[in-house]
Design an enzyme around this catalytic site. Structure first.
Site, PDB file in Angstrom:
ATOM      1  N   ARG A  15       0.831  -1.200   0.000  1.00 54.10           N
ATOM      2  CA  ARG A  15       0.000   0.000   0.000  1.00 54.10           C
ATOM      3  C   ARG A  15       0.874   1.263   0.000  1.00 54.10           C
ATOM      4  NH1 ARG A  15      -3.660  -1.410   5.142  1.00 54.10           N
ATOM      5  NH2 ARG A  15      -1.659  -2.356   5.724  1.00 54.10           N
ATOM      6  N   LYS A  73       1.506   2.127   7.225  1.00 54.43           N
ATOM      7  CA  LYS A  73       1.846   1.345   8.407  1.00 54.43           C
ATOM      8  C   LYS A  73       2.726   2.132   9.363  1.00 54.43           C
ATOM      9  CE  LYS A  73       0.894  -2.200   9.394  1.00 54.43           C
ATOM     10  NZ  LYS A  73      -0.267  -2.550  10.249  1.00 54.43           N
ATOM     11  N   TYR A  92      -1.237   4.795  10.497  1.00 51.11           N
ATOM     12  CA  TYR A  92      -1.581   3.819  11.527  1.00 51.11           C
ATOM     13  C   TYR A  92      -0.390   3.677  12.459  1.00 51.11           C
ATOM     14  CZ  TYR A  92      -5.693   2.224   8.919  1.00 51.11           C
ATOM     15  OH  TYR A  92      -6.910   2.149   8.284  1.00 51.11           O
ATOM     16  N   HIS A  94      -0.788   1.947  16.184  1.00 49.45           N
ATOM     17  CA  HIS A  94      -0.945   0.776  17.056  1.00 49.45           C
ATOM     18  C   HIS A  94       0.127   0.770  18.149  1.00 49.45           C
ATOM     19  CE1 HIS A  94      -3.906  -0.742  14.231  1.00 49.45           C
ATOM     20  NE2 HIS A  94      -3.036  -0.636  13.250  1.00 49.45           N
ATOM     21  N   GLU A 116      -6.051   4.883  13.607  1.00 44.34           N
ATOM     22  CA  GLU A 116      -6.940   3.923  14.280  1.00 44.34           C
ATOM     23  C   GLU A 116      -7.607   4.463  15.535  1.00 44.34           C
ATOM     24  OE1 GLU A 116      -2.944   3.248  16.272  1.00 44.34           O
ATOM     25  OE2 GLU A 116      -3.649   3.667  14.234  1.00 44.34           O
ATOM     26  N   SER A 218     -20.810 -12.681  24.842  1.00 47.30           N
ATOM     27  CA  SER A 218     -19.452 -13.214  24.996  1.00 47.30           C
ATOM     28  C   SER A 218     -19.140 -13.499  26.466  1.00 47.30           C
ATOM     29  CB  SER A 218     -18.434 -12.223  24.420  1.00 47.30           C
ATOM     30  OG  SER A 218     -17.141 -12.768  24.458  1.00 47.30           O
ATOM     31  N   LEU A 238     -11.665  -5.207  19.190  1.00 43.60           N
ATOM     32  CA  LEU A 238     -10.961  -3.928  19.121  1.00 43.60           C
ATOM     33  C   LEU A 238     -11.309  -3.061  20.318  1.00 43.60           C
ATOM     34  CD1 LEU A 238      -9.265  -1.769  17.584  1.00 43.60           C
ATOM     35  CD2 LEU A 238     -11.427  -0.965  16.613  1.00 43.60           C
ATOM     36  N   ALA A 266      -6.859  -9.029  15.155  1.00 36.42           N
ATOM     37  CA  ALA A 266      -6.459  -8.036  16.153  1.00 36.42           C
ATOM     38  C   ALA A 266      -4.960  -8.041  16.425  1.00 36.42           C
ATOM     39  CB  ALA A 266      -7.221  -8.277  17.464  1.00 36.42           C
ATOM     40  N   ILE A 267      -4.179  -8.736  15.602  1.00 37.82           N
ATOM     41  CA  ILE A 267      -2.753  -8.908  15.890  1.00 37.82           C
ATOM     42  C   ILE A 267      -1.995  -7.575  15.936  1.00 37.82           C
ATOM     43  CG2 ILE A 267      -2.082  -9.293  13.481  1.00 37.82           C
ATOM     44  CD1 ILE A 267      -0.708 -11.130  16.605  1.00 37.82           C
ATOM     45  N   ASP A 268      -2.456  -6.564  15.181  1.00 39.96           N
ATOM     46  CA  ASP A 268      -1.816  -5.247  15.234  1.00 39.96           C
ATOM     47  C   ASP A 268      -1.875  -4.645  16.640  1.00 39.96           C
ATOM     48  OD1 ASP A 268      -0.755  -4.823  12.745  1.00 39.96           O
ATOM     49  OD2 ASP A 268      -2.560  -3.939  11.909  1.00 39.96           O
ATOM     50  N   ALA A 297       0.026  -9.360  10.140  1.00 37.40           N
ATOM     51  CA  ALA A 297      -0.197  -8.063  10.779  1.00 37.40           C
ATOM     52  C   ALA A 297      -0.628  -6.963   9.814  1.00 37.40           C
ATOM     53  CB  ALA A 297       1.066  -7.627  11.519  1.00 37.40           C
ATOM     54  N   MET A 299      -2.919  -7.507   6.900  1.00 40.31           N
ATOM     55  CA  MET A 299      -3.745  -8.281   5.980  1.00 40.31           C
ATOM     56  C   MET A 299      -4.177  -7.499   4.739  1.00 40.31           C
ATOM     57  SD  MET A 299      -6.138 -10.483   8.591  1.00 40.31           S
ATOM     58  CE  MET A 299      -7.117 -11.170   7.258  1.00 40.31           C
TER      59      MET A 299
END
Length: 369
Positions: A15, A73, A92, A94, A116, A218, A238, A266-268, A297, A299
């Site tokens: 990207r 990223k 982003y 994170h 995010e 949940s 998230l 959610a790995i990020d 991380a 996708m």
């Protein structure tokens, strides 16, 4: 303002932070745009297209001399040296899952706005939503592939065929990722269950799917029951700007089917499976206790052109506002950009990040003075 857009160098990240059309928008607003040579190739945008839009093409070092850096990223260690004190970084981040990056941003007094954590007047996440949509849909696409026997899966077709049972897909979290994962899983014919702690959201999911999927609150006992019968588990929890809770624990792997596939979207943010660790598109899966883990991380980078256009449709409007008025001035009047401010002048201005690392927190408005 001088806007710099470097080439992404994270593994298999295709990207780019600006398209040629975005460049033209910035130039039209009176700004200078510098693009690293080759930055758009992975998304199908040539250097010539950027030139025609009004950008200057140059090397990475000169790009990082800009007033504002626009990326996709979070910066990785090889990029840290390029940053200059008091630059604006718009990407982003994170940070709650990345202490070294947080330390660098604070040390260099970078004014960092994270896509995010930006919240609009509807309490939505406008710059995260496009990638969440893509990641949700990709999670099912990838799960379907890794259910194949040659990848360690059970050799099950997601939607089954007449006379053969469909795969059981369990989605943890009914947000944008979970909704999009459910849409694709239902479309492919799977038996879908989705969990959340927000009953209103579950009511909404039940309504839009016309009661064709199973919705569950949940709770630990219910999750364990679902894990036992799951062929696929999608982790889409998230908590904006904070680490994701670990809902699928190591001991759960022992009760799951051999060859089940789990996808940690959610790995990020550190992942919502206890056994997750970040993987790449080069080496996307690992198998632990006979359960296939997919934890890439970035996708959306796999569908770079779609992702780039979708992302920049959401981010460019705010980026131009930043460039036109400057960070301090626009953050006084625009709460969406203010909510994205994670670090400022050596201070941590996002609570989720300060809580993750025990760093002193400063209210964004206080930091801005």
């Amino acid at each position: 303002m001088i806007i710099g857009c470097p080439k992404e160098i994270k593994n298999q990240e295709y990207r780019v932070g600006l398209t040629p059309s975005n460049v033209a928008d910035y130039v039209m607003n009176g700004h200078k745009v510098i693009i690293e040579k080759g930055a758009g190739e992975g998304s199908g945008f040539s250097d010539e297209e950027y030139k025609k839009a009004g950008a200057e093409l140059t090397d990475k070092k000169k790009v990082f001399d800009s007033d504002m850096i626009i990326k996709v990223k979070e910066p990785i260690e090889e990029e840290y040296e390029y940053f200059k004190e008091n630059q604006i970084l718009y990407t982003y981040l994170h940070l709650a899952a990345d202490k070294p990056l947080t330390d660098m941003l604070l040390k260099k007094k970078i004014r960092a706005i994270a896509y995010e954590t930006m919240k609009d007047e509807m309490n939505q996440l406008p710059c995260l939503a496009p990638m969440s949509c893509i990641a949700g849909r990709l999670s099912i696409q990838e799960a379907a592939k890794y259910m194949e026997k040659k990848f360690g899966g059970q050799g099950i077709l997601l939607g089954g065929v007449p006379g053969v049972q469909k795969a059981n897909v369990v989605i943890l979290g009914a947000g944008v990722v979970g909704l999009n994962a459910a849409q694709l899983a239902v479309g492919m014919g799977a038996n879908v269950s989705i969990t959340d702690v927000n009953l209103k959201r579950l009511e909404y999911i039940d309504h839009i799917f016309n009661m064709k999927i199973n919705t569950y609150f949940s709770a630990p006992a219910k999750l364990e029951e679902l894990f036992r019968s799951a062929d696929v588990v999608i982790g889409s929890i998230l908590i904006p700007g904070a680490k994701a809770p670990k809902l699928l624990r190591k001991e759960h792997l022992k009760i799951m089917k051999k060859g089940a596939v789990i996808v940690d979207v959610a790995i990020d943010q550190g992942g919502c499976f206890e056994t997750s660790h970040a993987t790449t598109h080069d080496d996307p899966i690992f198998i632990l206790d006979d359960v296939v883990h997919y934890c890439v991380a970035n996708m959306p980078g796999a569908v770079a052109r779609t992702s780039t256009i979708a992302l920049t449709n959401a981010t460019t409007h705010y980026g131009i506002m930043l460039a036109n008025k400057g960070l301090e001035e626009i953050c006084k009047t625009n709460n969406t950009l203010l909510s994205g401010l994670n670090t400022y002048n050596g201070k941590c201005t996002f609570k989720g990040v300060s809580d993750a690392f025990g760093i002193e927190y400063t209210e964004p408005k206080v930091a801005l003075g």
